[in-house]
Design a protein around this motif. Structure first.
Motif: not given
Length: 375
Positions: A187-204
């Motif tokens: 669950d925490r990894l899932y939250e981190e991935i979504n946070t980085e996506l929203e911050s444009s750190v990673i692409t879709q």
């Protein structure tokens, strides 16, 4: 040797669970049952340490992840340490949630929050049984000795510890903990991935790939630590390293807050001291000013009387010998002097000085009132 009776030694605990045994079991305890037993046992062990010195010093360091520290943190609503080392070792991330608390009571917290308390309880029980065995083998104590007045004897304590050890080392208990810890990590990894996506750190595209890998590897994600072969000292050192950054930050923050409170208390003490000093000086100042005012009033009266007397004396001298015209002129001159002299000589020196002193007295009183309200 004839007549020699071997010292009684407590039976050791059963071997701790293994990873293979946990993976092979298909049953799991209810989370509420595990939480309740962990809380009851932790409270019992902490209370024992406070009532007896059988197990060493009772000095407690809140910045060391001992059993008492971890138990107190859960009771106080502290957030559980993140299962991701990228967060649990990041001072910046930890400071962002430093003051956050969980409002739920300890028995209502999720099972994964008790992971580190679980390790600390197992280590503490092993250490206690080892200490009791040493005391019995060396002859310091007997199995029927009480740990403290009206407390359990060594035999009864050992029986209770064995019962709890059996529950907490059951593969079904470890399986429930392992599943809860693994799910929390996912669950925490899932939250981190979504946070980085929203911050444009990673692409879709990157996020989608990471999420696919995460859910495919869910069963192999790290869960419960397999500490079955670890000594209590090894478990303690491992927890120390795990909590090193967080507890160091909390210690620095608490010390900073204490310094601010101490500084504020000293400032308040100085202000109160000055206030008391001013109050003690006010009567003296007022008496001095009153004397000055009285002296000015006396001087004003004396000067006014002197001017009037001189004027009348001038009229008498001038009217004793001379023509009527000269006497009239002298009388007019005396009247002018009588009217003008008090205005020209008395008012600039006496009334204005009195007014200034009166205003000064009022200003001092008003200033003291303002200072009292400010304090």
């Amino acid at each position: 040797m004839p007549g020699y009776a071997p010292k009684a030694v407590l039976t050791p605990f059963t071997p701790a669970f293994t990873e293979a045994a946990v993976r092979g079991t298909h049953s799991a305890y209810e989370p509420e049952y595990i939480v309740r037993n962990l809380v009851e046992l932790s409270s019992y062990l902490v209370s024992l340490a406070e009532h007896t010195n059988f197990f060493g010093t009772t000095r407690h360091d809140p910045y060391s992840p001992s059993l008492k520290t971890l138990y107190d943190r859960l009771n106080a609503g502290h957030l559980a340490l993140s299962p991701l080392s990228s967060i649990s070792k990041d001072a910046t991330r930890l400071r962002q949630t430093l003051g956050e608390r969980v409002r739920n009571p300890i028995l209502s917290r999720p099972l994964e929050d008790f992971e580190d308390l679980y390790y600390a309880v197992l280590a503490r029980m092993q250490d206690m049984v080892h200490t009791l065995n040493v005391r019995l083998a060396s002859g310091f104590n007997k199995v029927n000795d009480q740990l403290f007045d009206n407390g359990p004897c060594i035999t009864d304590l050992h029986a209770s510890l064995v019962e709890y050890w059996t529950i907490l080392n059951d593969p079904a208990c470890a399986r429930a903990l392992d599943d809860a810890i693994r799910q929390a990590r996912v669950d925490r990894l899932y939250e981190e991935i979504n946070t980085e996506l929203e911050s444009s750190v990673i692409t879709q595209t990157d996020a989608q790939k990471l999420l696919e890998d995460l859910f495919q590897s869910k069963d192999t994600t790290d869960g419960l630590a397999w500490i079955g072969g670890w000594s209590p000292a090894m478990i303690g050192a491992w927890l120390e390293e795990k909590y090193r950054v967080l507890l160091s930050i909390e210690k620095d923050e608490d010390e900073r807050r204490e310094r601010e409170m101490s500084k504020r208390a000293k400032t308040k003490t100085r202000v109160m001291s000055r206030k008391a000093s001013r109050k003690s000086m006010i009567p003296t100042k007022r008496r001095s000013l009153e004397k000055m005012v009285q002296a000015q009033q006396v001087q004003a009266v004396e000067q006014t009387g002197a001017f009037g007397e001189d004027a009348h004396m001038g009229v008498d001298h001038d009217t004793q010998g001379g023509a009527p015209t000269r006497r009239v002129a002298a009388q007019v001159s005396a009247c002018v002097q009588l009217l003008q002299l008090p205005t020209q000589r008395s008012e600039p020196q006496c009334p204005w000085r009195l007014i200034f002193l009166a205003v000064f007295v009022v200003w001092i009183d008003f200033k003291d009132i303002l200072l009292e309200k400010r304090v």
